[in-house]
Scaffold this motif. Structure first.
Motif, PDB file in Angstrom:
ATOM      1  N   VAL A  63     -56.091  40.682 107.177  1.00 62.57           N
ATOM      2  CA  VAL A  63     -55.570  39.946 108.056  1.00 62.57           C
ATOM      3  C   VAL A  63     -55.939  38.424 107.985  1.00 62.57           C
ATOM      4  O   VAL A  63     -55.125  37.449 108.080  1.00 62.57           O
ATOM      5  CB  VAL A  63     -55.661  40.476 109.414  1.00 62.57           C
ATOM      6  N   VAL A  64     -57.391  38.329 107.991  1.00 65.23           N
ATOM      7  CA  VAL A  64     -57.948  37.040 107.758  1.00 65.23           C
ATOM      8  C   VAL A  64     -57.545  36.248 106.226  1.00 65.23           C
ATOM      9  O   VAL A  64     -57.296  35.113 106.536  1.00 65.23           O
ATOM     10  CB  VAL A  64     -59.616  36.944 107.844  1.00 65.23           C
ATOM     11  N   LEU A  65     -57.272  36.848 105.325  1.00 61.17           N
ATOM     12  CA  LEU A  65     -56.798  36.479 104.072  1.00 61.17           C
ATOM     13  C   LEU A  65     -55.555  35.777 104.249  1.00 61.17           C
ATOM     14  O   LEU A  65     -55.050  34.780 103.825  1.00 61.17           O
ATOM     15  CB  LEU A  65     -57.282  37.294 102.946  1.00 61.17           C
ATOM     16  N   ALA A  66     -54.385  36.785 104.942  1.00 57.42           N
ATOM     17  CA  ALA A  66     -53.277  36.398 105.232  1.00 57.42           C
ATOM     18  C   ALA A  66     -52.971  34.990 106.048  1.00 57.42           C
ATOM     19  O   ALA A  66     -51.951  34.046 105.649  1.00 57.42           O
ATOM     20  CB  ALA A  66     -52.491  37.371 105.961  1.00 57.42           C
ATOM     21  N   MET A  67     -53.997  34.664 106.692  1.00 55.08           N
ATOM     22  CA  MET A  67     -54.056  33.377 107.552  1.00 55.08           C
ATOM     23  C   MET A  67     -54.192  32.167 106.551  1.00 55.08           C
ATOM     24  O   MET A  67     -53.660  30.967 107.090  1.00 55.08           O
ATOM     25  CB  MET A  67     -55.214  33.500 108.649  1.00 55.08           C
ATOM     26  N   HIS A  68     -54.514  32.330 105.599  1.00 54.31           N
ATOM     27  CA  HIS A  68     -54.939  31.265 104.450  1.00 54.31           C
ATOM     28  C   HIS A  68     -54.169  31.221 103.369  1.00 54.31           C
ATOM     29  O   HIS A  68     -53.825  30.435 102.416  1.00 54.31           O
ATOM     30  CB  HIS A  68     -56.220  31.183 103.991  1.00 54.31           C
ATOM     31  N   TYR A  69     -53.285  32.338 103.194  1.00 57.26           N
ATOM     32  CA  TYR A  69     -52.473  32.691 101.688  1.00 57.26           C
ATOM     33  C   TYR A  69     -51.058  32.206 102.039  1.00 57.26           C
ATOM     34  O   TYR A  69     -50.538  32.044 103.142  1.00 57.26           O
ATOM     35  CB  TYR A  69     -52.558  34.275 101.580  1.00 57.26           C
ATOM     36  N   ALA A  70     -50.543  31.541 101.078  1.00 62.47           N
ATOM     37  CA  ALA A  70     -49.368  30.807 100.840  1.00 62.47           C
ATOM     38  C   ALA A  70     -48.604  31.894  99.937  1.00 62.47           C
ATOM     39  O   ALA A  70     -48.674  31.859  98.680  1.00 62.47           O
ATOM     40  CB  ALA A  70     -49.367  29.549 100.491  1.00 62.47           C
ATOM     41  N   ALA A  71     -47.511  32.559 100.598  1.00 60.23           N
ATOM     42  CA  ALA A  71     -46.780  33.219  99.528  1.00 60.23           C
ATOM     43  C   ALA A  71     -45.477  32.433  99.352  1.00 60.23           C
ATOM     44  O   ALA A  71     -44.177  32.569  99.436  1.00 60.23           O
ATOM     45  CB  ALA A  71     -46.038  34.322 100.691  1.00 60.23           C
ATOM     46  N   PHE A  77     -51.183  31.061  93.735  1.00 61.53           N
ATOM     47  CA  PHE A  77     -52.437  31.055  92.918  1.00 61.53           C
ATOM     48  C   PHE A  77     -53.652  30.023  93.527  1.00 61.53           C
ATOM     49  O   PHE A  77     -54.732  30.299  93.703  1.00 61.53           O
ATOM     50  CB  PHE A  77     -52.257  30.664  91.483  1.00 61.53           C
ATOM     51  N   ASN A  78     -53.061  28.694  93.648  1.00 58.37           N
ATOM     52  CA  ASN A  78     -54.091  27.830  94.406  1.00 58.37           C
ATOM     53  C   ASN A  78     -54.493  28.146  95.629  1.00 58.37           C
ATOM     54  O   ASN A  78     -55.648  27.958  95.714  1.00 58.37           O
ATOM     55  CB  ASN A  78     -53.119  26.563  94.234  1.00 58.37           C
ATOM     56  N   SER A  79     -53.615  28.761  96.375  1.00 57.31           N
ATOM     57  CA  SER A  79     -54.092  29.415  97.797  1.00 57.31           C
ATOM     58  C   SER A  79     -55.335  30.223  97.802  1.00 57.31           C
ATOM     59  O   SER A  79     -56.216  29.856  98.683  1.00 57.31           O
ATOM     60  CB  SER A  79     -52.932  29.715  98.700  1.00 57.31           C
ATOM     61  N   VAL A  80     -55.262  31.052  96.821  1.00 60.12           N
ATOM     62  CA  VAL A  80     -56.309  32.122  96.610  1.00 60.12           C
ATOM     63  C   VAL A  80     -57.511  31.246  96.119  1.00 60.12           C
ATOM     64  O   VAL A  80     -58.612  31.511  96.554  1.00 60.12           O
ATOM     65  CB  VAL A  80     -56.007  32.942  95.511  1.00 60.12           C
ATOM     66  N   GLU A  81     -57.371  30.091  95.209  1.00 62.81           N
ATOM     67  CA  GLU A  81     -58.523  29.725  94.623  1.00 62.81           C
ATOM     68  C   GLU A  81     -58.970  28.632  96.039  1.00 62.81           C
ATOM     69  O   GLU A  81     -60.284  28.515  96.081  1.00 62.81           O
ATOM     70  CB  GLU A  81     -58.009  28.656  93.789  1.00 62.81           C
ATOM     71  N   TYR A 147     -51.817  43.428  94.408  1.00 63.27           N
ATOM     72  CA  TYR A 147     -52.136  42.996  93.074  1.00 63.27           C
ATOM     73  C   TYR A 147     -51.287  41.937  92.612  1.00 63.27           C
ATOM     74  O   TYR A 147     -51.497  41.195  91.691  1.00 63.27           O
ATOM     75  CB  TYR A 147     -52.105  44.239  92.105  1.00 63.27           C
ATOM     76  N   VAL A 148     -49.929  41.941  93.206  1.00 60.79           N
ATOM     77  CA  VAL A 148     -49.091  40.743  92.724  1.00 60.79           C
ATOM     78  C   VAL A 148     -49.320  39.331  93.436  1.00 60.79           C
ATOM     79  O   VAL A 148     -48.961  38.309  92.783  1.00 60.79           O
ATOM     80  CB  VAL A 148     -47.621  41.210  92.835  1.00 60.79           C
ATOM     81  N   LEU A 149     -49.832  39.559  94.530  1.00 57.85           N
ATOM     82  CA  LEU A 149     -50.061  38.517  95.487  1.00 57.85           C
ATOM     83  C   LEU A 149     -50.749  37.127  94.781  1.00 57.85           C
ATOM     84  O   LEU A 149     -50.598  35.954  95.031  1.00 57.85           O
ATOM     85  CB  LEU A 149     -50.736  38.634  96.754  1.00 57.85           C
ATOM     86  N   PRO A 150     -52.036  37.581  94.243  1.00 58.30           N
ATOM     87  CA  PRO A 150     -52.866  36.396  93.395  1.00 58.30           C
ATOM     88  C   PRO A 150     -52.009  35.577  92.665  1.00 58.30           C
ATOM     89  O   PRO A 150     -52.404  34.413  92.132  1.00 58.30           O
ATOM     90  CB  PRO A 150     -54.172  37.241  92.813  1.00 58.30           C
ATOM     91  N   TRP A 151     -50.963  36.239  92.059  1.00 57.38           N
ATOM     92  CA  TRP A 151     -49.929  35.547  91.093  1.00 57.38           C
ATOM     93  C   TRP A 151     -50.693  34.765  89.923  1.00 57.38           C
ATOM     94  O   TRP A 151     -50.337  33.866  89.387  1.00 57.38           O
ATOM     95  CB  TRP A 151     -49.197  34.191  91.947  1.00 57.38           C
ATOM     96  N   GLY A 152     -51.487  35.632  89.115  1.00 58.78           N
ATOM     97  CA  GLY A 152     -52.059  35.314  87.934  1.00 58.78           C
ATOM     98  C   GLY A 152     -51.228  36.130  86.975  1.00 58.78           C
ATOM     99  O   GLY A 152     -50.224  36.541  87.184  1.00 58.78           O
ATOM    100  N   GLN A 153     -51.637  36.110  85.632  1.00 58.92           N
ATOM    101  CA  GLN A 153     -50.936  36.443  84.551  1.00 58.92           C
ATOM    102  C   GLN A 153     -50.555  38.028  84.822  1.00 58.92           C
ATOM    103  O   GLN A 153     -49.530  38.325  84.433  1.00 58.92           O
ATOM    104  CB  GLN A 153     -51.628  36.156  83.292  1.00 58.92           C
ATOM    105  N   MET A 154     -51.708  38.720  85.058  1.00 61.07           N
ATOM    106  CA  MET A 154     -51.456  39.931  84.989  1.00 61.07           C
ATOM    107  C   MET A 154     -50.679  40.481  86.339  1.00 61.07           C
ATOM    108  O   MET A 154     -49.927  41.696  86.181  1.00 61.07           O
ATOM    109  CB  MET A 154     -52.822  40.675  84.966  1.00 61.07           C
ATOM    110  N   SER A 155     -50.657  39.810  87.391  1.00 61.46           N
ATOM    111  CA  SER A 155     -50.090  39.978  88.642  1.00 61.46           C
ATOM    112  C   SER A 155     -48.650  39.867  88.299  1.00 61.46           C
ATOM    113  O   SER A 155     -47.588  40.785  88.622  1.00 61.46           O
ATOM    114  CB  SER A 155     -50.161  38.975  89.710  1.00 61.46           C
ATOM    115  N   PHE A 156     -48.084  38.769  87.662  1.00 60.23           N
ATOM    116  CA  PHE A 156     -46.694  38.418  87.254  1.00 60.23           C
ATOM    117  C   PHE A 156     -46.080  39.561  86.384  1.00 60.23           C
ATOM    118  O   PHE A 156     -45.089  40.367  86.782  1.00 60.23           O
ATOM    119  CB  PHE A 156     -46.800  37.057  86.723  1.00 60.23           C
ATOM    120  N   TRP A 157     -46.942  39.829  85.447  1.00 62.49           N
ATOM    121  CA  TRP A 157     -46.399  40.701  84.250  1.00 62.49           C
ATOM    122  C   TRP A 157     -46.361  42.090  84.551  1.00 62.49           C
ATOM    123  O   TRP A 157     -45.608  42.935  84.271  1.00 62.49           O
ATOM    124  CB  TRP A 157     -47.072  40.213  82.870  1.00 62.49           C
TER     125      TRP A 157
END
Length: 431
Positions: A63-71, A77-81, A147-157
């Protein structure tokens, strides 16, 4: 000790007023303090409490991470960073959540293995087992979405590969495929759908977990002997006997968990996922998270057509069948004895099944080529044979060991054996 009637007595006037209108303290007292549990429970039974603890941790950090994550595919990817670098304690929240998913699955696989070993799925606990399998299914769906949310290479593929497998399912496959994609390819609508589902499913999981705990309190806890409670001497109060054991098990589990969080936070992740998603650059080897690898190996083990079923549909059916077969375990096992402690052949084949599941996980991390393919096929064959052949047939032909007359008798026999062993050790000549 509870005998079916509540022994809770409010001690204050406010307590009596509250109890008459909303007996919540009475519910806690009857369910977690004086609730009777078998006196021979071991530490394998602490994982139920550990799973509840991990579920709360995942929801709070999520829940706390969702407050800062941009879908959004341009910002995810940058929002996770940004969470890792700019949010106060963001790195800790992210590592608790990502590693928490792995340890959640470690606990649930151990919990399921304990149930299979001690026969916790047998009557009258069939519905309890089915609800537990439903929890597993919701966990897996939630973890895949996350697992898809960080939007890294493995998430996408990973999302691209798994979503495309749904097209192999007749009638509803294309509909599910379009529903998840939201367009013609994995893109912004897909990420938004996965984020919404990932946020929703844990709360659905809470509801099914509540039913699971309710069902447990209705039929009672199983125990390592698999023998029903026959007298008051067979049980003890939940508190302090079980709570102390649960607390100790949770502390040991948390020590290992926090070691990974602080010293090896990226050990269980895939390095390709620390690069932004690139639709034009396919990773050399696409793999899911480690806790999905056994099922991924089963998916890739089907390389042949069976009549009108082609290899792609066969792999999808095998993968989902590997989970679906768990729901039918209470009716597949024909043995009248619950616990593997008294079933010598089942015990051997069970540990072979565990080793085979771990081997499947290792194979899932390897490319589908060379000798890995026949190894996947043989391991997949034994996975299904354990449920569809071993359980039904072994229960009819296996001769179990003598069962104790009661739980108390089993405890006393064990204590006597331990005492005799200690005496022999003490009396043995020393050099």
């Amino acid at each position: 000790m509870s005998d079916g009637h509540s022994t809770y007595v409010p001690k204050t006037r406010v307590g009596r007023w509250f109890d008459a209108r909303l007996p919540l303290p009475r519910l806690v007292h009857d369910s977690f303090i004086v609730y009777p549990v078998p006196r021979n429970l071991n530490y394998a039974y602490t994982f139920g409490g550990i799973l509840t603890m991990m579920l709360v941790s995942q929801i709070v950090t999520g829940v706390v991470l969702a407050m800062h994550y941009a879908a959004d595919t341009t910002q995810a990817f940058n929002s996770v960073e940004k969470i890792m670098r700019d949010v106060n304690s963001g790195w800790l929240l992210r590592y608790l959540h990502s590693n928490g998913a792995s340890f959640f699955f470690i606990a649930v696989y151990t919990h399921i293995s304990r149930g299979l070993y001690y026969g916790s799925y047998k009557a009258p606990r069939e519905l309890l087992w089915v609800l537990g399998c439903t929890n597993l299914l919701l966990m897996m769906a939630t973890a895949f979405m996350g697992y898809v949310l960080p939007w890294g290479q493995m998430s996408f593929w990973g999302a691209t590969v798994i979503i495309n497998f749904f097209t192999a399912i007749p009638l509803v496959g294309d509909w599910i495929h379009q529903l998840l994609l939201g367009g013609f390819a994995v893109d912004n609508p897909t990420l938004n759908r996965f984020f919404a589902l990932h946020y929703l499913m844990p709360f659905m999981l809470v509801g099914v977990v509540a039913l699971h705990i309710w069902a447990l309190h209705v039929v009672g806890q199983n125990n390592p002997t698999g023998i029903d409670v026959k007298s008051e001497t067979d049980v003890v109060d939940f508190t302090p006997h079980a709570t102390v054991k649960d607390a100790f098990g949770a502390v040991i589990f948390l020590i290992v968990f926090t070691y990974f969080v602080f010293y090896m936070p990226n050990y269980l992740g895939h390095p390709d996922n620390y690069a932004p998603a690139d639709p034009l650059k396919t990773p050399a080897h696409i793999v899911p998270e480690w806790y999905f690898l056994p099922f991924y190996a089963i998916l890739r083990a089907i390389t042949f057509n069976v009549g009108p079923i082609d290899s792609k549909l066969g792999g999808v059916l095998a993968m989902f069948g590997a989970i679906a077969v768990l729901f039918f375990v209470p009716w597949l096992d024909t043995s009248k004895v619950r616990s593997a402690v008294y079933r010598p052949w089942y015990k051997r084949l069970f540990w072979l099944f565990v080793a085979n599941a771990i081997f499947l996980g290792w194979l899932g991390s390897k490319p589908a080529e060379g000798w890995f393919v026949p190894a996947m096929q043989i391991s997949t064959l034994y996975y299904f044979a354990f449920f569809l052949v071993v359980m039904p047939l072994l229960g009819l032909i296996e001769k179990p060991r003598r069962l104790p007359g009661s739980i108390t008798e089993a405890v006393l026999e064990k204590n006597k054996l331990d005492s005799d062993h200690d005496r022999e050790t003490w009396d043995s000549p020393r050099p």
